[in-house]
Design an enzyme around this catalytic site. Structure first.
Site, short mmCIF file in Angstrom:
data_model
loop_
_atom_site.label_atom_id
_atom_site.label_comp_id
_atom_site.label_asym_id
_atom_site.label_seq_id
_atom_site.Cartn_x
_atom_site.Cartn_y
_atom_site.Cartn_z
N ASP A 294 10.45 2.48 0.36
CA ASP A 294 11.17 2.93 1.55
C ASP A 294 12.20 1.90 1.99
O ASP A 294 12.15 0.73 1.63
CB ASP A 294 10.20 3.19 2.70
CG ASP A 294 9.49 1.92 3.15
OD1 ASP A 294 9.03 1.16 2.27
OD2 ASP A 294 9.41 1.68 4.37
N GLU A 295 13.14 2.35 2.76
CA GLU A 295 14.11 1.52 3.49
C GLU A 295 14.77 0.46 2.61
O GLU A 295 14.82 -0.72 2.94
CB GLU A 295 13.42 0.84 4.68
CG GLU A 295 12.94 1.82 5.74
CD GLU A 295 12.36 1.11 6.94
OE1 GLU A 295 12.70 1.49 8.07
OE2 GLU A 295 11.55 0.17 6.76
N VAL A 296 15.28 0.88 1.48
CA VAL A 296 15.98 -0.06 0.60
C VAL A 296 17.45 -0.13 1.02
O VAL A 296 18.17 0.87 0.98
CB VAL A 296 15.88 0.38 -0.88
CG1 VAL A 296 16.62 -0.59 -1.77
CG2 VAL A 296 14.41 0.48 -1.30
#
EC number: 3.2.1.52
Length: 510
Positions: A315-317
């Site tokens: 997530d949230e790269v």
């Protein structure tokens, strides 16, 4: 899991017809309003106003003669001792009096309480544990300290197989005792999966045998703020004895700043113009050493954690650092990814088991057996529809981020969630295998973990266990949850109050 339970009424000693369920049957006398406090609400609960007294000196758990399990079933032997102390907290000589309750069968709990005897029959050991918990909640004391239980019959089983709770031990280190107490409270609420978000950007407290520098250089402190291999084993065993799986999360390629301190050349160097800026971004997916490292680390993780699943995050790269790096841009051109950095993350995340929803949102290639976890709150119904239409199994976490708090009874928001209320076929809805409460650690450590978690997490626990049609009214649930909160206090869990009022034993042990 489901349990097949047969209820045996104590006064006849005969078997009734088999009942498909997960439940505990106990015969005791208690006022109906006293018995009504079982949490999560069983699938079927029939109570009588007739009450019988219980004597700690004469009470015992005994395996039935036809039980597939007998003395030596370690999970139940330990549970009998544990629940004797829970049921009779004032009886200090209790452990010497124990034998056992009834059966080590379980897949659904069936509990029947009648005069002089209570019978629990289940298809699996794990269902029997849930039945023991239900039984323990039926016992109550009067103002003079005498113990009673009502004549009761319960048929019970969980609505969803996966009922999880996430703890974040990177943003604040949680000492071992805090994790173990959380596992106890999870068992009381019938959660069965501990999602251990063990590492992240701020710190790497997992002490790896293969790569010791990850914690030596990445933990807040290399000796006091780490989880040794023996610590991890203790958590796994404590959880197992309570019917709880432990699924670790090693989130990458983002959320890995602490990893880079102990593993050189793992993270992507960020550039400002044509020169390195001195900062680092996500894991570098363009070099072979990254994959060799991850393969070795995950090989160890899968050996240490026996569960069949590992959560790999995804997530949230942030793509800004990748975009700034000339080597990454060259690799993108070579692979034909153009300027679509979601394809680069897809290349890295191809082999997964459980991942956050971002991996589905951004990527073209995801193995069909990948379990997707929804965490973005605004559109989770639409995500449920899209993911299940694609044939993926799904976990719902978005509406249960209870690290967020607000004034008032915010447990009601969690209680109102309907995990299968989305546009889709019945087959799609069966792909929702459960959900998960998330307690992220930016503002949580051992000083406030328990009161922030409990009893707020209990709302999701009932939603994931109980019949939805019977539990839609939060006003009707309130008295049971209020009573269960008092029970948590009595068991040493510092659960915060739901509203004004008091508990009989509220200050014991605090």
């Amino acid at each position: 899991f489901y349990l097949n339970v047969i209820v045996r009424m104590a006064h006849t000693g005969t078997h009734s017809q088999p009942v498909r369920a997960c439940l505990l049957l106990v015969v005791v006398s208690v006022w109906v309003q006293q018995v009504d406090g079982v949490w999560p609400l069983p699938q079927q609960l029939d109570q009588s106003a007739d009450r019988n007294s219980l004597s700690p000196q004469r009470f015992s758990f005994t395996y039935g003669r036809d039980s597939a399990a007998q003395t030596g079933c370690s999970v139940l032997d330990a549970a009998f001792k544990r629940y004797f102390s829970i049921i009779f907290p004032d009886f200090t000589k209790g452990s010497a009096m124990l034998t056992t309750l009834y059966s080590c069968f379980v897949v659904a709990d069936n509990l029947s309480v009648s005069e002089g005897q209570a019978v629990l029959r289940s298809v699996t050991v794990w269902g029997a544990l849930r039945g023991l918990e239900s039984f323990s909640q039926l016992v109550y004391q009067d103002d003079y300290g005498s113990y009673f239980i009502n004549k009761t019959e319960i048929v019970d089983f969980p609505r969803f197989a996966f009922r999880g709770l996430l703890l974040d031990t990177s943003r604040h280190y949680l000492p071992l005792h805090a994790i173990l107490k959380t596992l106890d409270a999870m068992a009381y609420s019938k959660f069965n999966v501990f999602h251990w978000h063990i590492v992240d950007d701020p710190s790497f407290p997992y002490q790896s045998r293969t790569f010791p520098d990850l914690s030596n250089k990445g933990a807040f402190h290399p000796f006091t703020h780490v989880y040794t291999q023996s610590d991890v084993m203790r958590v796994i065993e404590h959880a197992r004895m309570r019917g709880i799986r432990v699924i670790p999360e090693f989130d990458s390629p983002g959320h890995t700043q602490s990893w880079g301190k102990g593993q050189p050349n793992l993270l992507t160097p960020c550039y400002k113009g044509d020169v390195p800026s001195g900062s680092f971004g996500p894991v570098d997916p363009t070099v072979d050493t990254t994959y060799k490292f991850m393969e070795s680390l995950l090989k160890e993780v899968k050996f240490v954690f026996p569960d069949s699943y590992v959560h790999l995050g995804g997530d949230e790269v942030s793509f800004a650092c990748w975009q700034s790096n000339p080597n990454v841009r060259t690799f993108m051109e070579k692979m034909g990814f153009g300027k679509d950095f979601t394809k680069l993350e897809s290349f890295y995340m191809e082999r997964t088991s459980i991942v956050w929803q971002d991996v589905f949102d951004y990527h073209e290639r995801i193995p069909q057996d990948t379990v997707l976890e929804i965490w973005k709150g605004e559109t989770y119904q639409a995500e449920l529809s899209r993911m299940t239409k694609a044939g993926h199994r799904v976990l719902l976490s978005a509406p249960w981020y209870i690290n967020h708090i607000s004034y008032g009874q915010d447990w009601r928001n969690s209680y109102a969630v309907q995990p299968q209320n989305f546009s889709g076929t019945e087959e799609q809805k069966k792909l929702v295998i459960g959900g998960e409460v998330a307690m992220w650690g930016e503002y949580v450590d051992a000083t406030n973990l328990n009161p922030r978690l409990w009893p707020r997490a209990c709302a999701a626990a009932e939603r994931l266990w109980s019949d939805e049609e019977k539990t839609l009214n939060a006003d009707l649930a309130f008295p049971r949850l209020e009573k269960f909160r008092c029970e948590l206090l009595r068991r040493g869990i510092q659960a915060e109050p739901l509203f004004v009022g008091h508990c009989k034993h509220e200050y014991d042990g605090l």
